[in-house]
Every structure is written in C-alpha cells, then in structure tokens.
Design a protein around this motif. Structure first.
Motif, mmCIF file in Angstrom:
data_model
loop_
_atom_site.group_PDB
_atom_site.id
_atom_site.type_symbol
_atom_site.label_atom_id
_atom_site.label_comp_id
_atom_site.label_asym_id
_atom_site.label_seq_id
_atom_site.Cartn_x
_atom_site.Cartn_y
_atom_site.Cartn_z
ATOM 1 N N SER A 91 -4.438 55.680 98.031
ATOM 2 C CA SER A 91 -4.012 55.756 96.634
ATOM 3 C C SER A 91 -2.869 54.790 96.432
ATOM 4 N N GLY A 92 -2.533 54.535 95.155
ATOM 5 C CA GLY A 92 -1.384 53.700 94.869
ATOM 6 C C GLY A 92 -0.099 54.302 95.398
ATOM 7 N N ALA A 93 0.047 55.614 95.263
ATOM 8 C CA ALA A 93 1.251 56.283 95.758
ATOM 9 C C ALA A 93 1.366 56.148 97.273
ATOM 10 N N ALA A 94 0.220 56.237 97.970
ATOM 11 C CA ALA A 94 0.243 56.088 99.426
ATOM 12 C C ALA A 94 0.731 54.694 99.813
ATOM 13 N N TRP A 95 0.291 53.671 99.059
ATOM 14 C CA TRP A 95 0.736 52.302 99.369
ATOM 15 C C TRP A 95 2.244 52.181 99.174
ATOM 16 N N VAL A 96 2.753 52.709 98.095
ATOM 17 C CA VAL A 96 4.191 52.609 97.822
ATOM 18 C C VAL A 96 4.987 53.352 98.896
ATOM 19 N N ASP A 97 4.527 54.537 99.276
ATOM 20 C CA ASP A 97 5.218 55.271 100.337
ATOM 21 C C ASP A 97 5.186 54.476 101.645
ATOM 22 N N ASP A 155 -14.816 56.573 95.680
ATOM 23 C CA ASP A 155 -13.624 57.292 96.121
ATOM 24 C C ASP A 155 -12.416 56.630 95.467
ATOM 25 N N SER A 156 -11.251 57.080 95.826
ATOM 26 C CA SER A 156 -10.040 56.547 95.197
ATOM 27 C C SER A 156 -9.385 55.457 96.033
ATOM 28 N N THR A 157 -10.077 54.946 97.043
ATOM 29 C CA THR A 157 -9.490 53.955 97.933
ATOM 30 C C THR A 157 -9.126 52.680 97.180
ATOM 31 N N VAL A 158 -7.917 52.199 97.431
ATOM 32 C CA VAL A 158 -7.447 50.931 96.887
ATOM 33 C C VAL A 158 -7.706 49.856 97.926
ATOM 34 N N ARG A 159 -8.357 48.780 97.529
ATOM 35 C CA ARG A 159 -8.665 47.689 98.463
ATOM 36 C C ARG A 159 -8.050 46.394 97.945
ATOM 37 N N ILE A 160 -7.291 45.732 98.814
ATOM 38 C CA ILE A 160 -6.603 44.500 98.440
ATOM 39 C C ILE A 160 -6.851 43.461 99.523
ATOM 40 N N GLU A 161 -7.306 42.285 99.140
ATOM 41 C CA GLU A 161 -7.463 41.207 100.111
ATOM 42 C C GLU A 161 -6.125 40.507 100.306
ATOM 43 N N VAL A 162 -5.683 40.446 101.554
ATOM 44 C CA VAL A 162 -4.389 39.847 101.887
ATOM 45 C C VAL A 162 -4.631 38.547 102.660
ATOM 46 N N PRO A 163 -4.212 37.408 102.138
ATOM 47 C CA PRO A 163 -4.362 36.157 102.906
ATOM 48 C C PRO A 163 -3.480 36.184 104.140
ATOM 49 N N LEU A 219 4.048 49.851 90.281
ATOM 50 C CA LEU A 219 3.140 49.566 91.390
ATOM 51 C C LEU A 219 2.029 50.604 91.496
ATOM 52 N N ILE A 220 2.372 51.875 91.387
ATOM 53 C CA ILE A 220 1.355 52.926 91.494
ATOM 54 C C ILE A 220 0.319 52.780 90.393
ATOM 55 N N THR A 221 0.757 52.527 89.189
ATOM 56 C CA THR A 221 -0.178 52.379 88.064
ATOM 57 C C THR A 221 -1.126 51.218 88.300
ATOM 58 N N ALA A 222 -0.598 50.076 88.715
ATOM 59 C CA ALA A 222 -1.430 48.886 88.918
ATOM 60 C C ALA A 222 -2.388 49.068 90.094
ATOM 61 N N LEU A 223 -1.916 49.684 91.162
ATOM 62 C CA LEU A 223 -2.764 49.859 92.335
ATOM 63 C C LEU A 223 -3.864 50.890 92.086
ATOM 64 N N ASP A 224 -3.541 51.978 91.420
ATOM 65 C CA ASP A 224 -4.577 52.977 91.127
ATOM 66 C C ASP A 224 -5.669 52.392 90.239
#
Length: 288
Positions: free
Chosen positions: A225-231, A270-278, A257-262
């Motif tokens: 979740s977005g909250a998990a990423w921020v934590d 599912d609620s998984t947030v996926r981000i491609e990181v170079p 951040l949580i709003t944008a990531l969610d």
C-alpha cells in the motif's frame, strides 16, 4: 564535508532501522541484490566481499552460488545491521558467510584476498568513493571483479527515488537536511562521476579497473500500500529527510505520497503498488 559526522548519521540511521529494514511490505533491495549477483556471476569456490552488506540481500545469494568451497564476507558500518545479517544467514542455513562491523571506505583486509567485490547501493555513498575504489582494486586477486549498483542520476529528478517522486517531493525540502545532503553537495559527491557513463568509466579506469560494463535496467519495487511504502521509507536512506522535516511539512508529505501511491495500485486484483525503479549495474575487472 565533515566525514566523521556524515558517517555517524548514517550509522545511527541504519542502526535504528535494522530490525525492520526491507521487511515492511515493500520489496526493492532484495530483488535488486539478487539481480546484481546474477550479473556479477560468482563462481564456485570464489572469495566474495560485500561492501555495506545490510541484511544480506546481496551477500547471501552470492554465498549460495560460491558454495561450501567459497567464502563470503559482508561488512557494514552499522553494528545492528551486522547482527541482523548474521541472524538471517543462520535462518537460511548458510554457513560459508562471515560478517563484520567495518568501515567500507577503509576496509582493513589483506591485499589480493578476494575474487569478487559487491556493493548494492553502498559503494557509491562512501564520502570519497573514488579513492575507496582504488583500495578495493588492491583487495582483489589478479582477474578479480567488482560489481555494484547505483541509482540512475539525472539533474532534473529527485535524488535516489524513482522519477515519479520528483513531482511529489519538492526539492526545497532538502534544505532541512544536514549540509552534506544538500543538492549542491550531492552533485559534487555523486552526479560528478555517476551521472554519465563516460565519467563513471573514467573513474573506474583511474582507480585500477578495466573492461567496464554499465547497464541500466529497471527493478520493480512493490508495496502492499502507499502507507506501507511511506513507513518503509523511514527505514532506508530517506529516513534522514524524515528525521529533519518539521512536523507540519512531514505530515503534508506523508499524505501527498500515500495518496499518489495508492492511485497506482491495481484495484482489479489487489492493492499492490508497483513502481519501476531505474537501476545502474556496473561491472569491471581489476587491471593488475
């Protein structure tokens, strides 16, 4: 830069985060570490050194590949990280691993005692990484290799984070950081030799390496979740920013951040947030 103060802050940050580092519903360092090991290709029986080993995301996969005839040493400046890495090696039943508290910039190790040196998001953050590279070259046996990862730095993106965060985290927030982390200092320390492949190749060539290979490849970061990423961001490099932000600005950034990531989550499955990181993968061979 006040090197002693810089290292003390880094040590304190990672000592405080060790128990939960990379264990909060976010995956990034583990898949990146595995991929670095795949690219470095440790061989059975080799001697491997992992600079800034953390919890062992690179160290432990490398130890498995070199097998019982090989030996893997992980070093980290944060004692709590070393304790956790030792526990993780025990949990996984990996016996050819040793971990020590040591300053990766000045490793107190015998010359020519390793076949492969690894560093995942670690070597590049040493206060004088280019000088350290020359020390690493001396630690390698003839034909030895180095392999490490780096963010893909560009001048128009927020440092260390995927490009999407540039619009979410105003660069002006960096004014709250210690001087050694201000944009102009980061540019001198990092961008000046890591941003352009030609500069990176020249830096490695000047410190005792040849046959440099640089590949930029995305790693998929996932968060429950977005909250998990921020934590989770409070447990790694961004921890230093959170520690220095005033309460009001920190709360506003957390919400943004949580709003944008969610909004990125796959609501159909599912609620998984996926981000491609170079990520930049670098390999080279010692010249001697």
């Amino acid at each position: 830069m006040d090197t002693a103060a810089y290292k003390a802050k880094v040590t304190d940050a990672f000592n405080g985060a060790a128990a939960i580092y990379d264990r909060m519903g976010v995956e990034f360092f583990t898949p990146m570490g595995r991929r670095l090991v795949e690219r470095a290709a440790p061989r059975p029986g080799e001697r491997v050194l992992d600079i800034g080993c953390g919890l062992g995301a690179t160290l432990l996969p490398a130890a498995r590949l070199i097998g019982p005839a090989g030996h893997a040493l992980g070093i980290d400046i944060a004692p709590a990280m070393i304790q956790e890495a030792r526990r993780e090696a025990g949990r996984q039943g990996i016996e050819n691993v040793e971990v020590r508290v040591m300053d990766g910039e000045h490793p107190d190790l015998p010359p020519g005692s390793f076949d492969l040196i690894l560093g995942s998001y670690s070597v590049i953050f040493l206060p004088d990484a280019r000088t350290a590279l020359a020390r690493f070259a001396r630690l390698l046996a003839p034909g030895g290799r180095i392999a490490f990862t780096s963010p893909v730095f560009t001048r128009d993106t927020f440092p260390f984070l995927p490009p999407m965060f540039t619009e979410l985290i105003p660069l002006e927030l960096l004014r709250h950081l210690p001087e050694s982390w201000h944009p102009e200092q980061l540019h001198r320390q990092l961008h000046s030799w890591l941003e352009h492949p030609a500069d990176l190749t020249a830096a490695l060539g000047g410190t005792g390496f040849t046959d440099v290979e640089i590949v930029d490849e995305p790693v998929q970061m996932t968060a429950v979740s977005g909250a998990a990423w921020v934590d989770w961001s409070h447990t790694q490099g961004m921890r230093l920013l959170w520690q220095h932000l005033p309460e009001k600005e920190a709360a506003a950034l957390r919400t943004r951040l949580i709003t944008a990531l969610d909004a990125l989550s796959d609501s159909d499955s599912d609620s998984t947030v996926r981000i491609e990181v170079p990520v930049r993968y670098v390999r080279a061979t010692v010249a001697h």
